[in-house]
Scaffold this active site. Structure first.
Site, short mmCIF file in Angstrom:
data_model
loop_
_atom_site.label_atom_id
_atom_site.label_comp_id
_atom_site.label_asym_id
_atom_site.label_seq_id
_atom_site.Cartn_x
_atom_site.Cartn_y
_atom_site.Cartn_z
N GLU A 74 0.83 -1.21 0.00
CA GLU A 74 0.00 0.00 0.00
C GLU A 74 0.86 1.25 0.00
O GLU A 74 0.56 2.24 -0.66
CB GLU A 74 -0.92 -0.01 1.22
CG GLU A 74 -1.94 1.14 1.25
CD GLU A 74 -1.47 2.36 2.03
OE1 GLU A 74 -2.15 3.40 1.98
OE2 GLU A 74 -0.40 2.29 2.68
N ASP A 104 -7.91 1.32 8.25
CA ASP A 104 -6.57 1.89 8.16
C ASP A 104 -6.38 2.95 9.24
O ASP A 104 -7.34 3.62 9.64
CB ASP A 104 -6.35 2.52 6.77
CG ASP A 104 -4.87 2.65 6.41
OD1 ASP A 104 -4.01 2.29 7.24
OD2 ASP A 104 -4.59 3.12 5.29
#
Length: 400
Positions: A199, A246
């Site tokens: 990511e 997240d």
């Protein structure tokens, strides 16, 4: 009545309706969890302990894609499923890419996909709740841990799916006795998790230097066809809701509602947060009083302040760039659980184990477990027999 005769009886009853209305699956209910069920949700114990916790501690290390730390964390995930959730299917989706800081070297990216579907149903006929976090850490600064970004979210997901697994087994054992299930008339719902690699940007965030694993996986799922006549033409289309976690683990997060299409799901999450607080099941909401202090404790701000926001209000067309973007571009509905503003330690070396707020991490584990249990309609299958009799039978009205 034998199983065959029961199935024939249901078929004779259903065929006229099928002839009139077509082959419309039986929609499965979305039943809010009772107070008893919320109280009965498994607590993590020391699973989130930053030194010895069986779920979190092994992730709290640098884990840049392709590094020994990354491989060790991936092995931790695999061992978790092999020893704790053996009925789940595990697969890996691999890719490689050059990055702006590694020259011509191809960096490997490994996504882990774990799923559990209803028994005796073809994968192309199963819609899936999909819960997602990335497990890689930043290339720089050296030694970056990324405790909120996103070691804690990964551990929270592992706790949630372990907590609902027995109830899911019980539900499907009951459903298998339903003739309508045998006849394929259900709207079959499963669950899968994505633990994504790559990511983080290696240099400066851009469309090509970020989301390596997510971009590869979204394309792979879109290009993998299901058999003809399946309910969903490919695994990407089978994602009913993509819940991305997240930057979780810091105290007092504020999570906005990013997308109009999933505001209803955001509201369900907000209702569960409110109920868990009222039941005294949120550790982070309990404020210790100093001895002799007569001051009333300050009310804790809700994590989901947009609960009362109307679906017709203005929503950002893009939200915050994250692993959901390649999926959203392909039409997947996204529920993005990310604080705004970001934690103070974001992308700093201080984003380490000691800067996590343990009670908040545990509360996220409880909340995500409750949301998954409601989505999968597990109210009647959660074990509440261990609760004191004085607390049984309590149910709350849940109004958005």
């Amino acid at each position: 009545m034998t199983p065959n005769s029961r199935a024939c009886w249901v078929l004779s009853w259903c065929l006229p309706l099928i002839w009139i209305f077509g082959f419309t699956p039986i929609a499965q209910a979305y039943t809010p969890l009772s107070d008893d069920s919320l109280r009965s949700l498994p607590r993590p114990g020391n699973d989130f302990d930053i030194h010895k916790g069986t779920l979190l501690a092994p992730i709290l290390r640098p884990r840049v894609p392709g590094s020994p730390g990354s491989r060790a964390v991936l092995e931790h995930f695999v061992k978790f499923f092999e020893t704790t959730l053996p009925n789940w299917n595990i697969e890996f989706q691999n890719s490689t890419s050059k990055t702006p800081v590694t020259g011509n070297k191809e960096i490997p990216f490994v996504n882990l996909i774990a799923s559990r579907d209803p028994p005796n149903v073809q994968p192309g006929n199963v819609g899936r709740l999909t819960v997602v976090a990335h497990y890689d850490s930043k290339f720089k600064p050296d030694g970056f841990i990324g405790a909120t970004d996103s070691a804690a979210p990964c551990a929270i997901i592992l706790h949630a799916i372990r907590s609902i697994d027995a109830a899911l087994t019980k539900k499907w054992e009951v459903l298998k006795e339903d003739p309508a299930y045998e006849l394929g008339l259900y709207d079959y719902q499963g669950i899968q998790i994505f633990l994504l690699d790559g990511e983080e940007a290696f240099g400066q965030w851009s469309e090509t230097d970020s989301l390596y694993g997510a971009r590869s996986l979204a394309e792979h799922l879109e290009r993998t066809p299901h058999p003809a006549l399946s309910t969903y033409k490919n695994p990407l289309e089978a994602i009913r809701l993509f819940v991305l976690l997240d930057l979780l683990g810091a105290k007092d997060p504020t999570v906005p509602s990013h997308f109009k299409t999933t505001h209803w799901a955001y509201q369900h999450m907000a209702v569960l947060e409110s109920r868990l607080r009222k039941l005294g099941l949120f550790k982070s909401a309990k404020q210790p009083q100093k001895n002799g202090s007569k001051k009333k404790p300050q009310p804790v701000k809700p994590w989901f302040p947009d609960r009362l926001k109307h679906a017709d209000d203005v929503f950002s067309p893009f939200g915050i760039e994250d692993d959901h973007v390649p999926f959203m571009k392909r039409g997947v509905d996204i529920l993005h659980i990310i604080p705004s503003p970001f934690p103070d330690v974001w992308h700093r070396i201080e984003d380490d184990a000691e800067h996590l707020h343990p009670d908040t991490v545990e509360d996220w584990g409880t909340l995500i477990t409750a949301f998954v249990a409601e989505w999968l309609d597990l109210e009647e299958c959660l074990e509440t027999d261990t609760l004191p009799s004085s607390r049984k039978g309590e149910r709350s009205k849940t109004e958005l």
